[in-house]
Scaffold this motif. Structure first.
Motif, mmCIF file in Angstrom:
data_model
loop_
_atom_site.group_PDB
_atom_site.id
_atom_site.type_symbol
_atom_site.label_atom_id
_atom_site.label_comp_id
_atom_site.label_asym_id
_atom_site.label_seq_id
_atom_site.Cartn_x
_atom_site.Cartn_y
_atom_site.Cartn_z
ATOM 1 N N ASN A 18 3.707 24.875 10.853
ATOM 2 C CA ASN A 18 2.242 24.368 10.673
ATOM 3 C C ASN A 18 1.616 24.211 12.101
ATOM 4 O O ASN A 18 0.411 24.538 12.203
ATOM 5 N N LEU A 19 2.217 23.431 12.872
ATOM 6 C CA LEU A 19 1.863 22.953 14.056
ATOM 7 C C LEU A 19 1.569 24.228 14.838
ATOM 8 O O LEU A 19 0.460 24.237 15.631
ATOM 9 N N GLU A 20 2.475 25.143 14.923
ATOM 10 C CA GLU A 20 2.552 26.339 15.636
ATOM 11 C C GLU A 20 1.018 27.322 15.311
ATOM 12 O O GLU A 20 0.303 27.862 16.137
ATOM 13 N N LYS A 21 0.732 27.373 14.014
ATOM 14 C CA LYS A 21 -0.334 27.902 13.618
ATOM 15 C C LYS A 21 -1.664 27.247 13.975
ATOM 16 O O LYS A 21 -2.648 27.823 14.154
ATOM 17 N N LEU A 22 -1.524 25.894 14.089
ATOM 18 C CA LEU A 22 -2.548 25.142 14.850
ATOM 19 C C LEU A 22 -2.634 25.327 16.185
ATOM 20 O O LEU A 22 -3.920 24.815 16.751
ATOM 21 N N GLY A 23 -1.851 25.896 16.972
ATOM 22 C CA GLY A 23 -1.676 26.229 18.251
ATOM 23 C C GLY A 23 -1.411 24.677 18.947
ATOM 24 O O GLY A 23 -1.499 24.617 20.091
ATOM 25 N N VAL A 24 -0.479 23.996 18.399
ATOM 26 C CA VAL A 24 -0.298 22.625 18.982
ATOM 27 C C VAL A 24 1.455 22.824 19.293
ATOM 28 O O VAL A 24 2.214 23.288 18.241
ATOM 29 N N THR A 25 1.860 22.448 20.296
ATOM 30 C CA THR A 25 3.293 22.385 20.618
ATOM 31 C C THR A 25 3.490 20.905 20.941
ATOM 32 O O THR A 25 2.751 20.314 21.676
ATOM 33 N N LEU A 26 4.472 20.418 20.383
ATOM 34 C CA LEU A 26 4.731 18.987 20.643
ATOM 35 C C LEU A 26 5.241 18.697 21.971
ATOM 36 O O LEU A 26 6.433 19.546 22.439
ATOM 37 N N PRO A 27 4.923 17.805 22.630
ATOM 38 C CA PRO A 27 5.285 17.700 24.344
ATOM 39 C C PRO A 27 6.677 17.098 24.049
ATOM 40 O O PRO A 27 7.042 16.527 22.965
ATOM 41 N N ASP A 28 7.489 16.978 25.085
ATOM 42 C CA ASP A 28 8.766 16.002 25.018
ATOM 43 C C ASP A 28 8.235 14.503 24.969
ATOM 44 O O ASP A 28 7.160 13.981 25.250
ATOM 45 N N ALA A 29 8.826 13.837 24.164
ATOM 46 C CA ALA A 29 8.510 12.346 23.822
ATOM 47 C C ALA A 29 8.440 11.521 25.013
ATOM 48 O O ALA A 29 9.425 11.711 25.929
ATOM 49 N N PRO A 30 7.159 10.989 25.542
ATOM 50 C CA PRO A 30 7.350 10.188 26.614
ATOM 51 C C PRO A 30 8.183 8.838 26.499
ATOM 52 O O PRO A 30 8.464 8.347 25.644
ATOM 53 N N ALA A 31 8.518 8.604 27.773
ATOM 54 C CA ALA A 31 9.387 7.452 28.019
ATOM 55 C C ALA A 31 8.526 6.238 28.027
ATOM 56 O O ALA A 31 7.268 6.254 28.203
ATOM 57 N N PRO A 32 9.140 5.073 27.478
ATOM 58 C CA PRO A 32 8.180 3.872 27.404
ATOM 59 C C PRO A 32 7.632 3.719 28.874
ATOM 60 O O PRO A 32 8.337 3.783 29.898
ATOM 61 N N ALA A 33 6.386 3.022 28.759
ATOM 62 C CA ALA A 33 5.842 2.532 30.225
ATOM 63 C C ALA A 33 6.387 1.037 30.529
ATOM 64 O O ALA A 33 6.006 0.437 31.721
ATOM 65 N N ALA A 34 6.981 0.433 29.856
ATOM 66 C CA ALA A 34 7.345 -1.080 29.852
ATOM 67 C C ALA A 34 8.766 -1.409 29.496
ATOM 68 O O ALA A 34 9.284 -0.447 29.048
ATOM 69 N N ASN A 35 8.946 -2.683 29.181
ATOM 70 C CA ASN A 35 10.121 -3.091 28.487
ATOM 71 C C ASN A 35 10.080 -2.925 27.092
ATOM 72 O O ASN A 35 9.983 -4.024 26.215
ATOM 73 N N TYR A 36 10.195 -1.805 26.438
ATOM 74 C CA TYR A 36 10.268 -1.813 24.889
ATOM 75 C C TYR A 36 10.858 -0.403 24.652
ATOM 76 O O TYR A 36 11.092 0.429 25.596
ATOM 77 N N VAL A 37 11.183 -0.019 23.388
ATOM 78 C CA VAL A 37 11.813 1.100 23.058
ATOM 79 C C VAL A 37 10.610 2.139 22.526
ATOM 80 O O VAL A 37 9.618 1.546 21.759
ATOM 81 N N PRO A 38 10.697 3.539 22.672
ATOM 82 C CA PRO A 38 9.876 4.130 21.811
ATOM 83 C C PRO A 38 9.629 4.107 20.269
ATOM 84 O O PRO A 38 8.596 4.332 19.749
ATOM 85 N N PHE A 39 10.570 3.977 19.584
ATOM 86 C CA PHE A 39 10.719 3.696 18.369
ATOM 87 C C PHE A 39 12.125 3.184 17.857
ATOM 88 O O PHE A 39 12.898 2.896 18.630
ATOM 89 N N VAL A 40 12.088 2.566 16.736
ATOM 90 C CA VAL A 40 13.183 1.856 16.065
ATOM 91 C C VAL A 40 13.107 2.194 14.563
ATOM 92 O O VAL A 40 12.203 2.516 13.669
ATOM 93 N N LYS A 41 14.244 2.625 14.124
ATOM 94 C CA LYS A 41 14.453 3.145 12.825
ATOM 95 C C LYS A 41 15.417 2.326 11.995
ATOM 96 O O LYS A 41 16.651 1.694 12.582
ATOM 97 N N THR A 42 14.903 1.843 10.924
ATOM 98 C CA THR A 42 15.932 0.891 10.122
ATOM 99 C C THR A 42 15.943 1.709 8.715
ATOM 100 O O THR A 42 14.752 1.732 7.981
ATOM 101 N N GLY A 43 17.124 1.879 8.291
ATOM 102 C CA GLY A 43 17.042 2.661 6.911
ATOM 103 C C GLY A 43 16.234 4.016 7.076
ATOM 104 O O GLY A 43 16.424 4.803 7.984
ATOM 105 N N ASN A 44 15.379 4.345 6.206
ATOM 106 C CA ASN A 44 14.503 5.607 6.190
ATOM 107 C C ASN A 44 13.155 5.186 6.711
ATOM 108 O O ASN A 44 12.333 6.069 6.630
ATOM 109 N N THR A 45 12.852 4.110 7.258
ATOM 110 C CA THR A 45 11.557 3.764 7.960
ATOM 111 C C THR A 45 11.916 3.852 9.460
ATOM 112 O O THR A 45 12.648 3.551 10.163
ATOM 113 N N LEU A 46 10.912 4.504 9.988
ATOM 114 C CA LEU A 46 10.669 4.625 11.474
ATOM 115 C C LEU A 46 9.517 4.087 12.019
ATOM 116 O O LEU A 46 8.432 4.463 11.564
#
Length: 154
Positions: A8-36
């Motif tokens: 679907n993204l390709e049809k929209l002409g969208v390519t996902l970039p590499d996920a950017p690294a955090p700019a400070a003292n935090y993590v980009p995501f936290v997964k707990t169970g099935n929640t992100l």
């Protein structure tokens, strides 16, 4: 609409970039169970920040386009959190959008619609979500928009 989100993204002409690294003292995501939980993604295009204040330098349409770039950044982080497999995304649960705006600007929802509309087009019903859209007197690096998200994943 297909649940093959990458197609679907390709049809929209969208390519996902590499996920950017955090700019400070935090993590980009936290997964707990099935929640992100994905940390705020700022408005960027072609590696440069989209800056400016809504109600002063930027129009609602420009703000909505900036919000769309945040949504693309969120999906890049979801893909990274799922080991590179975006098909593990079940649904977008909630977005919180922050709009760098003047005190009298009141169209924050229209700006954040840039992200919401994109996610529904790209993901179908899985992109429908709850949401908050709030004003901010300033945002990191002077960006126009920052959006954080909560997702359900497998």
């Amino acid at each position: 609409m297909s649940t093959n989100f990458e197609a679907n993204l390709e049809k929209l002409g969208v390519t996902l970039p590499d996920a950017p690294a955090p700019a400070a003292n935090y993590v980009p995501f936290v997964k707990t169970g099935n929640t992100l939980y994905v940390s705020g993604q700022v408005s960027m295009k072609d590696g440069s920040f989209i800056t400016g204040k809504l109600g002063k330098e930027l129009s609602v349409e420009e703000g909505a386009e900036a919000a769309k770039t945040c949504a693309i950044g969120l999906l890049a982080q979801v893909k990274a959190a799922c080991g590179g497999d975006l098909s593990k995304l079940v649904r977008v649960v909630k977005l919180t959008g922050f709009v760098n705006s003047t005190p009298e600007f009141g169209e924050q929802p229209a700006v954040i619609n840039g992200a919401s509309d994109f996610l529904v087009v790209a993901l179908g019903d899985a992109g429908r979500h709850s949401r908050s859209a709030v004003s901010a007197g300033s945002l990191p690096f002077g960006v126009a928009v920052e959006i954080e998200g909560i997702f359900e994943v497998e």
